[in-house]
Design an enzyme around this catalytic site. Structure first.
Site, short mmCIF file in Angstrom:
data_model
loop_
_atom_site.label_atom_id
_atom_site.label_comp_id
_atom_site.label_asym_id
_atom_site.label_seq_id
_atom_site.Cartn_x
_atom_site.Cartn_y
_atom_site.Cartn_z
N ASP A 165 0.83 -1.21 0.00
CA ASP A 165 0.00 0.00 0.00
C ASP A 165 0.86 1.26 0.00
O ASP A 165 0.88 2.03 0.97
CB ASP A 165 -0.94 -0.01 1.21
CG ASP A 165 -2.01 1.08 1.11
OD1 ASP A 165 -2.17 1.65 0.02
OD2 ASP A 165 -2.67 1.35 2.13
N GLU A 166 1.54 1.47 -1.12
CA GLU A 166 2.30 2.70 -1.34
C GLU A 166 1.79 3.38 -2.61
O GLU A 166 1.24 2.73 -3.50
CB GLU A 166 3.78 2.39 -1.54
CG GLU A 166 4.45 1.75 -0.34
CD GLU A 166 5.90 1.46 -0.63
OE1 GLU A 166 6.74 2.35 -0.37
OE2 GLU A 166 6.22 0.35 -1.12
N TYR A 167 2.01 4.69 -2.66
CA TYR A 167 1.77 5.48 -3.87
C TYR A 167 0.32 5.52 -4.33
O TYR A 167 0.04 5.88 -5.47
CB TYR A 167 2.67 5.00 -5.02
CG TYR A 167 4.10 4.81 -4.60
CD1 TYR A 167 4.84 5.87 -4.10
CD2 TYR A 167 4.70 3.55 -4.68
CE1 TYR A 167 6.16 5.69 -3.69
CE2 TYR A 167 6.01 3.37 -4.28
CZ TYR A 167 6.73 4.44 -3.78
OH TYR A 167 8.04 4.27 -3.37
#
Length: 305
Positions: A165-167
């Site tokens: 769960d990045e960007y």
């Protein structure tokens, strides 16, 4: 990519292979024969591969000098994306050209690893469009995306899904902010869709801190969780046994060999069952890889082009 976040068996005896084939059979959907169980003792080794630049096949080029077993047990395709359709106001699974190429050519890019006994998992990452694992507005929306994930695993003969769960950039394109129910509903639906596949957690972002909702805790639905900060030691904050956690995280070629060895030694001494590596490329990295295999398995690593 950020430096700390993302800068990112041996063939068994014939008799055992025959028994394994009788018990598990061949994977009809993929055409890949069931692989023999690894003989290697020690933590599970994981390799993320940036497929925009490198081949997944590199993961299968490392064996232990002591007995020829695979160094790596899990290979992670980095990465597919969760994108957002502004017309339908819904999230969808997206493959860039490099990821799509590997999936379309699974017979040559993925099956050879699986036939060695290496599991191949697809990582899914945010893409700056506002869609993420933590902001599905309803159970229906979460379940629909879970269906896309499990369909991809089935279609391409993969071994599971990794959540990163990045960007996401929550709020872009009019999307909502992270909510308490979204990730719980997504993982619950995905586990129901694929009860025997891997679901792993790159322990970062809003989703990773929202593992419980409405009396449901999804921690036990994950097979693995790992530290996302390369060159460091950090125990993932999830209620899983040590055997499924990697507090160590290293970037191959980017983390010093002394740190790589220290983290591997600590993994063994403190009883953790997973060791995470990132950015395996096409160079001969046997010295970097041996820095952790000597500590995890008591053997240097051999690179075979």
């Amino acid at each position: 990519m950020f430096t700390l976040v993302r800068s990112r068996v041996r063939t068994a005896a014939l008799a055992l292979s025959a028994v394994a084939a009788l018990l598990t059979g061949a994977t009809a959907a993929t055409g890949a024969a069931a692989a023999p169980a690894p003989a290697k003792q020690g933590p599970t080794s994981v390799a993320y591969v940036e497929v925009n630049n490198n081949s997944m096949l590199n993961v299968g080029k490392y064996t232990l000098a002591s007995d020829g077993d695979n160094v790596f047990d899990v290979a992670v395709i980095f990465a597919a994306n969760i994108n957002y359709d502004t017309a339908s106001k819904s999230a969808y699974l997206y493959f860039n050209d490099n990821v799509q190429r590997d999936l379309d050519n699974a017979a040559t890019q993925i099956r050879p690893l699986q036939q060695k006994g290496i599991k191949v998992v697809l990582s899914v990452l945010g893409n700056h469009q506002g869609a993420g694992f933590a902001n599905f507005p309803s159970q229906q929306a979460a379940s629909a995306f879970a269906g896309q994930l499990s369909d991809a695993v089935a279609k391409y003969g993969l071994d599971g899904i990794d959540f990163d769960d990045e960007y996401a950039e929550y709020g872009n394109n009019g999307t909502g902010q992270p909510n308490a129910s979204s990730f719980v509903q997504l993982v619950t639906a995905l586990r129901a869709n694929m009860p025997d596949k891997i679901i792993s957690l790159y322990n970062i972002g809003p989703a990773a801190s929202r593992l419980s909702y409405g009396g449901v805790d999804i921690s036990s639905k994950f097979d693995y969780a790992w530290n996302p900060y390369y060159g460091t030691w950090q125990v993932p904050g999830i209620a899983l046994p040590k055997s499924k956690l990697s507090p160590a995280a290293v970037e191959i070629g980017g983390t010093s060999q002394s740190t790589v060895a220290d983290l591997a030694r600590r993994t063994v001494s403190e009883g953790y069952g997973v060791y995470l590596t990132y950015n395996l490329d096409g160079a001969d990295r046997s010295a970097d890889v041996s820095a952790f295999t000597r500590e995890l398995y008591g053997s240097a690593a051999v690179y075979t082009p």
